[in-house]
Enzyme design. Structure first.
Site, short mmCIF file in Angstrom:
data_model
loop_
_atom_site.label_atom_id
_atom_site.label_comp_id
_atom_site.label_asym_id
_atom_site.label_seq_id
_atom_site.Cartn_x
_atom_site.Cartn_y
_atom_site.Cartn_z
CD GLN A 116 -2.37 1.67 18.57
OE1 GLN A 116 -2.06 1.75 19.75
NE2 GLN A 116 -2.88 0.57 18.03
CE1 TYR A 143 -3.90 2.21 0.43
CE2 TYR A 143 -2.76 3.12 2.32
CZ TYR A 143 -3.79 3.17 1.41
OH TYR A 143 -4.72 4.19 1.47
CD GLU A 160 7.86 2.17 -0.61
OE1 GLU A 160 7.98 2.88 -1.62
OE2 GLU A 160 8.40 2.43 0.49
N GLY A 161 3.03 1.35 -3.15
CA GLY A 161 2.18 1.50 -4.34
C GLY A 161 1.71 2.95 -4.46
#
Lengths: 324, 324
Positions: free
Chosen positions: B213, B149, B151-152
């Protein structure tokens, strides 16, 4: 034909590094067939013109368009330009060669076969740590002028590592640092070959910016020694990524001045800096040394540059040089 | 038909964000045709079932396979899964949808037309600076489990920005931070919808890790307000990248406990942490505020979560819920 005879595909096998890798593949007695797929965008047929081995078959096509009736046991994906003026000139095709190239080549992989990919130190971008270990996540501007190459390589790494995680694909990924040597195109556009072609033509040597940006220059023979050890000789069961390069950091200016002296040109001229030219680049080789004990870049740059210069000179003399 | 009537293509238009964007496109009087291309991988036909507008045409196909006899003035590329369990389940297809999708969609762009792309805050990876300005180069592990995801998306940004630099392509790129709201799939797998479907089913709310987080939860209406202002309303001549999201940072745990109270479940259960889950995520909105004065994420998460919960409840009551 032995049952264990391997069918090997090298995409980009007419290129600078690809053709040297093909030479090594053909030294293997377990290889039945070595198919090279190359569209000659940056590769040159003359790089394999010396080969007389009947196992070698060259197909002129894009990696993205390759198809084969036979499946391959090993695929080496080196189909990509590697020099900024080339990849910046056609960013779409650069991304396509890497990413779609990988997807397409995988269609020709035998079940259980292995795909190896030559990624790049450019995945580290303009690094904020030095030397760069494989775990460094990099500093790449994914909207910048080098991004088609950097991100095309990063995305292809992601594809392969994720296909390994999700589907068990057998992969080997190396990150190559700067490589130079015979079979570089005279019009490649990167530092060493630029300096040499300028010097041999008696023109001033030009460098971009102050020349204090450093590179780790790996001579091709040393680099391909590392590749064949990692890819097949040492039977290393590690998917990568693996840094391969020279960790002796040399400034661009130092190499330029050396070539100027060697060729008697004597003059180095400064040009405006290239956008987003990395300021430094040096591999952390801890992993490579641990996986391949004794492997090193042994050729000092002075010697490597001289051998490269002699190769360019001989090529010029033979009248086959491409005009820059 | 007016000469200025626009043909618009929305790839991924049956998805959560895509369908809301289609609603906005159809509010425009200058739009002659709105084609949606969606393979229903994560999109749902029901997301556009309310539309009675004859200008809307839905084509069920992969973005990578889209073809059209007509050229489009505006293409919106939202064709991608966005939730980790979905994209991690088919990384090859995720990269393909984004990168090859973009290349294919460009073939249907009229000369001089514009392509807009919804990139993501995931291009920042697990960020080392907070908030994240657009200039931050990110901290993405290009070999990690989220990389298809991340890097795409990065590679598609690179493709578009480089085609702009090299060929003058007209682009708009946004980086969306966490978005939630009606039309999220019940089995989407991300925090807010997970909590709500669990709460409505009377099951304990599960969070991954300690829940500390943080995320910036943007309610869909606010986000799509930003998209339409940037993409067409405000006639902003800026290619991007542009952060769009909520800069109020809320911990996952806080939202979980809020949903637990709202639904009367009362219990929050901790599960093992997800690999490489970013520890924080918060947009620097300086640029968005300067380009689109007055635009803000106005809906507080308490209200947004309640509206989303009511939407899920009504959907359940109507018996159309997909079993999780």
């Amino acid at each position: 034909m032995s049952k264990n005879a391997k069918r090997v595909l090298v995409a980009g096998g007419c290129g600078f590094i690809g053709s040297h890798l093909v030479d090594r593949v053909l030294k293997r007695s377990d290889v039945e067939t070595c198919v090279v797929a190359d569209n000659l965008w940056t590769g040159l047929d003359e790089n394999l013109a010396h080969v007389r081995d009947p196992r070698l078959h060259i197909v002129h096509c894009d990696a993205e368009a390759f198809r084969s009736d036979i499946g391959f046991d090993e695929i080496y994906h080196l189909a990509s330009p590697a020099s900024p003026p080339w990849y910046m000139g056609d960013p779409r095709r650069t991304i396509s060669a890497n990413v779609i190239g990988a997807l397409r080549l995988l269609e020709s992989l035998k079940p259980g076969g292995r795909i190896a990919y030559t990624s790049t130190s450019e995945v580290y971008g303009d690094p904020l740590v030095s030397p760069q270990p494989e775990s460094y996540r990099g500093s790449v501007d994914c909207t910048g002028p080098r991004s088609s190459y950097d991100e095309g390589k990063r995305c292809t790494e992601a594809l392969l590592f994720e296909m390994r995680r999700a589907h068990g694909l057998d992969i080997r990924v190396v990150r190559l640092f700067n490589v130079y040597g015979p079979r570089t195109r005279p019009d490649d556009g990167r530092a060493v070959s630029n300096f040499i072609t300028q010097g041999l033509a008696g023109r001033p040597i030009t460098i971009f910016g102050d020349g204090l940006q450093s590179r780790s220059w790996g001579y091709i023979d040393d680099i391909v020694d590392g590749l064949e050890r990692y890819f097949w000789l040492d039977q290393i069961d590690y998917p990568g990524p693996l840094n391969i390069g020279n960790d002796r950091e040399i400034s661009v200016l130092e190499v330029a001045e050396y070539v100027a002296r060697l060729t008697g040109v004597g003059k180095v001229v400064h040009m405006p800096p290239v956008p987003q030219d990395p300021t430094n680049r040096r591999p952390d080789l801890t992993l490579a040394r641990s996986l391949m004990p004794g492997w090193e870049c042994r050729v000092p740059y002075e010697q490597g540059v001289e051998m490269t210069l002699e190769w360019f000179r001989a090529r010029l003399t033979a009248g086959t040089a491409v005009a820059q």
